[in-house]
Design an enzyme around this catalytic site. Structure first.
Site, PDB file in Angstrom:
ATOM      1  N   THR A  78     -12.677  -8.315  13.047  1.00 33.82           N
ATOM      2  CA  THR A  78     -13.192  -6.993  13.402  1.00 33.82           C
ATOM      3  C   THR A  78     -12.048  -6.218  14.040  1.00 33.82           C
ATOM      4  O   THR A  78     -11.271  -6.787  14.820  1.00 33.82           O
ATOM      5  CB  THR A  78     -14.389  -7.080  14.379  1.00 33.82           C
ATOM      6  OG1 THR A  78     -13.991  -7.751  15.578  1.00 33.82           O
ATOM      7  CG2 THR A  78     -15.540  -7.853  13.740  1.00 33.82           C
ATOM      8  N   HIS A  79     -11.932  -4.944  13.696  1.00 32.30           N
ATOM      9  CA  HIS A  79     -10.804  -4.120  14.141  1.00 32.30           C
ATOM     10  C   HIS A  79      -9.466  -4.711  13.689  1.00 32.30           C
ATOM     11  O   HIS A  79      -8.428  -4.459  14.300  1.00 32.30           O
ATOM     12  CB  HIS A  79     -10.798  -3.945  15.666  1.00 32.30           C
ATOM     13  CG  HIS A  79     -12.070  -3.392  16.217  1.00 32.30           C
ATOM     14  ND1 HIS A  79     -12.337  -2.044  16.297  1.00 32.30           N
ATOM     15  CD2 HIS A  79     -13.173  -4.023  16.694  1.00 32.30           C
ATOM     16  CE1 HIS A  79     -13.544  -1.861  16.816  1.00 32.30           C
ATOM     17  NE2 HIS A  79     -14.081  -3.047  17.053  1.00 32.30           N
ATOM     18  N   SER A 123      10.159  -3.904 -10.759  1.00 33.30           N
ATOM     19  CA  SER A 123      11.323  -3.717 -11.634  1.00 33.30           C
ATOM     20  C   SER A 123      12.617  -4.108 -10.951  1.00 33.30           C
ATOM     21  O   SER A 123      13.645  -4.277 -11.610  1.00 33.30           O
ATOM     22  CB  SER A 123      11.404  -2.252 -12.069  1.00 33.30           C
ATOM     23  OG  SER A 123      11.600  -1.410 -10.944  1.00 33.30           O
ATOM     24  N   GLU A 153      -5.536  -2.397  -6.418  1.00 35.43           N
ATOM     25  CA  GLU A 153      -4.997  -1.078  -6.085  1.00 35.43           C
ATOM     26  C   GLU A 153      -5.479  -0.025  -7.079  1.00 35.43           C
ATOM     27  O   GLU A 153      -5.774   1.116  -6.697  1.00 35.43           O
ATOM     28  CB  GLU A 153      -3.470  -1.144  -6.067  1.00 35.43           C
ATOM     29  CG  GLU A 153      -2.935  -1.908  -4.871  1.00 35.43           C
ATOM     30  CD  GLU A 153      -1.432  -2.127  -4.921  1.00 35.43           C
ATOM     31  OE1 GLU A 153      -0.839  -2.326  -3.846  1.00 35.43           O
ATOM     32  OE2 GLU A 153      -0.849  -2.098  -6.017  1.00 35.43           O
ATOM     33  N   LYS A 180       8.066 -10.352  -6.515  1.00 33.70           N
ATOM     34  CA  LYS A 180       6.826  -9.657  -6.173  1.00 33.70           C
ATOM     35  C   LYS A 180       5.647 -10.086  -7.053  1.00 33.70           C
ATOM     36  O   LYS A 180       5.757 -10.238  -8.253  1.00 33.70           O
ATOM     37  CB  LYS A 180       7.001  -8.144  -6.287  1.00 33.70           C
ATOM     38  CG  LYS A 180       7.947  -7.548  -5.273  1.00 33.70           C
ATOM     39  CD  LYS A 180       7.456  -7.729  -3.847  1.00 33.70           C
ATOM     40  CE  LYS A 180       6.216  -6.933  -3.554  1.00 33.70           C
ATOM     41  NZ  LYS A 180       6.403  -5.473  -3.674  1.00 33.70           N
ATOM     42  N   HIS A 224     -19.500  30.769 -28.716  1.00 35.76           N
ATOM     43  CA  HIS A 224     -20.748  30.214 -28.184  1.00 35.76           C
ATOM     44  C   HIS A 224     -21.019  28.897 -28.900  1.00 35.76           C
ATOM     45  O   HIS A 224     -21.233  28.878 -30.116  1.00 35.76           O
ATOM     46  CB  HIS A 224     -21.901  31.190 -28.406  1.00 35.76           C
ATOM     47  CG  HIS A 224     -23.119  30.869 -27.587  1.00 35.76           C
ATOM     48  ND1 HIS A 224     -23.935  29.798 -27.847  1.00 35.76           N
ATOM     49  CD2 HIS A 224     -23.653  31.501 -26.499  1.00 35.76           C
ATOM     50  CE1 HIS A 224     -24.926  29.764 -26.964  1.00 35.76           C
ATOM     51  NE2 HIS A 224     -24.771  30.795 -26.127  1.00 35.76           N
TER      52      HIS A 224
END
Length: 451
Positions: A149-150, A276, A288, A281, A76
């Site tokens: 939009t869309h 890697s 993210e 890149k 406890h």
């Protein structure tokens, strides 16, 4: 050995310090000290005992190792805290530790102190992010870009509009934080079922005084716990903030796509590695991470809501999950706020691509404006819509510019000169009240966060 990423990867030192074990212990001792002080003032316990408890209610005297040792025997946590504090008190002062209270008086009140400090840290970070966005909105108030939009090109807008929308939303998050703090950061010293019976006729006064000493608003009524709709509100507010940060990061990630590349995260070509195996890149890793961590924060909403319905005056089902969701939500929200400040403080803008994308549809984005112009010149709105739509579909089919198709329509030339057609097709001048909207948002935000 570290296991959870919060231990070694995610989180800021200031927020982790709020939730570390020793800080939690110190806050619980602070509540025990406040209880003794209030009881000593009223005369429920000897003032000398109250003073001694207040002197020793500190991690300088009560060590986490000793509390853990006792808890292994008692199973406890608050009983262990009581005994560890009692042991370090001189004379018979330890006999009066925890008098008239129940475990959750200590747990919930001390937790309120942690939540209050967490909200203050998060609020300061939200304000900092708003300041960053104000600078961006002012700098790019007139940077015209294509609105989508869309996922399709719609009408011209500005980057000032994008950033002002985020500012406005974050201002609402500040309001939610302030309301949440009012609801969840409360003191409680009401006993086993909320009646203060163990404290006798002076129970209500003790309850009020303990909250005052702790700098908390006293809970209006409770059973054995502060009602968990308050804690659910805390988690939902953090999840709402996380959704805003995810929205903002997602927009940057999309705008950094190779085929769009209007804005992007700052990238250090001298040090930073994007892959890697693919040397070229330059990935939106900050955005993210914000989006990924926000999913964890939002997932705790269901757990927090499930903690509200407890058996009768209280059961223990909320306790174990709260040990996870409260600190993690606070630490992770603070963390992605830091990431968001970093991301938006160092955005790269690619002006040539912004302009290129604005004109990518070869004038089709100006169809609405052209329809409105014809209507202003006397053509019926429905007729104007049908005519411009027909011309737009021809432009799609012929893979040519809308301006060329419109300029060949005798019906249009009855209403507009070639010069008027050319003026109407300029996307940089079809921005409506965008500047006014942006200025209003910035002005209000400056007034509020400057207070």
């Amino acid at each position: 050995m570290a296991i959870h990423p919060i231990e070694f990867r995610y989180g800021t030192p200031e927020m982790k310090a709020v939730w570390e074990q020793e800080a939690k212990l110190q806050n619980m001792l602070k509540v025990e000290a406040a209880l003794a002080k209030a009881e000593g003032e009223i005369g429920l316990i000897p003032k000398e005992a109250a003073d001694e408890i207040n002197r020793k209610a500190s991690t300088e005297y009560v060590k986490q190792e000793r509390v853990d040792e006792i808890e292994r025997a008692t199973n406890h946590d608050i009983a262990a805290l009581m005994k560890a504090l009692q042991e370090v008190c001189d004379d018979d002062a330890g006999e009066y530790v925890h008098y008239g209270s129940t475990s959750n008086d200590i747990i919930d009140s001390s937790q309120s102190l942690q939540l209050k400090e967490s909200i203050e840290i998060i609020r300061a970070k939200v304000v900092k992010l708003i300041e960053v966005l104000i600078d961006l909105a002012e700098e790019h108030k007139d940077t015209v870009t294509i609105g989508r939009t869309h996922g399709q090109h719609a009408l011209p807008t500005t980057y000032g509009m994008k950033f002002a929308i985020y500012i406005d939303e974050l201002m609402r998050q500040l309001e939610r934080l302030d309301l949440t703090q009012k609801h969840v950061c409360v003191g409680m010293m009401t006993g086993a079922v909320g009646t203060t019976a163990a404290l006798g006729d002076q129970g209500y006064d003790i309850h009020m005084r303990v909250s005052e000493i702790l700098g908390l608003n006293p809970v209006q009524i409770s059973n054995q716990v502060v009602q968990r709709d308050n804690h659910a509100e805390f988690i939902m507010t953090l999840a709402n903030i996380a959704s805003t940060l995810e929205k903002m990061a997602l927009e940057v990630r999309n705008l950094q796509r190779t085929e769009i590349m209007e804005v992007g995260e700052k990238f250090d070509p001298e040090k930073q590695v994007g892959s890697s195996t693919m040397p070229h890149k330059r990935n939106p890793i900050t955005g993210e991470r914000i989006c990924g961590v926000s999913r964890v924060i939002k997932s705790y909403v269901n757990v927090a809501l499930a903690n509200n319905p407890l058996w009768h005056e209280r059961d223990l089902t909320n306790s174990s999950s709260e040990r996870i969701i409260l600190p993690e939500s606070a630490i992770l929200t603070d963390y992605i706020l830091n990431l968001s400040i970093k991301l938006f403080s160092k955005l790269d803008f690619y002006d040539e691509n912004i302009e290129h994308n604005l004109n990518l549809s070869n004038g089709l984005i100006m169809a609405e404006r052209f329809m409105s112009k014809l209507t202003q010149k006397g053509m019926g709105r429905q007729s104007a819509y049908a005519l411009v739509r027909s011309c737009s579909m021809d432009a799609y089919a012929q893979d040519t510019g809308l301006r060329e198709i419109l300029s060949q329509q005798e019906e249009i030339l009855k209403y507009l000169t070639q010069e008027e057609i050319d003026e109407t097709m300029d996307p940089h001048t079809y921005l409506g009240s965008s500047t006014k909207f942006v200025d209003n948002v910035i002005s209000r935000a400056k007034d509020v966060i400057g207070e």
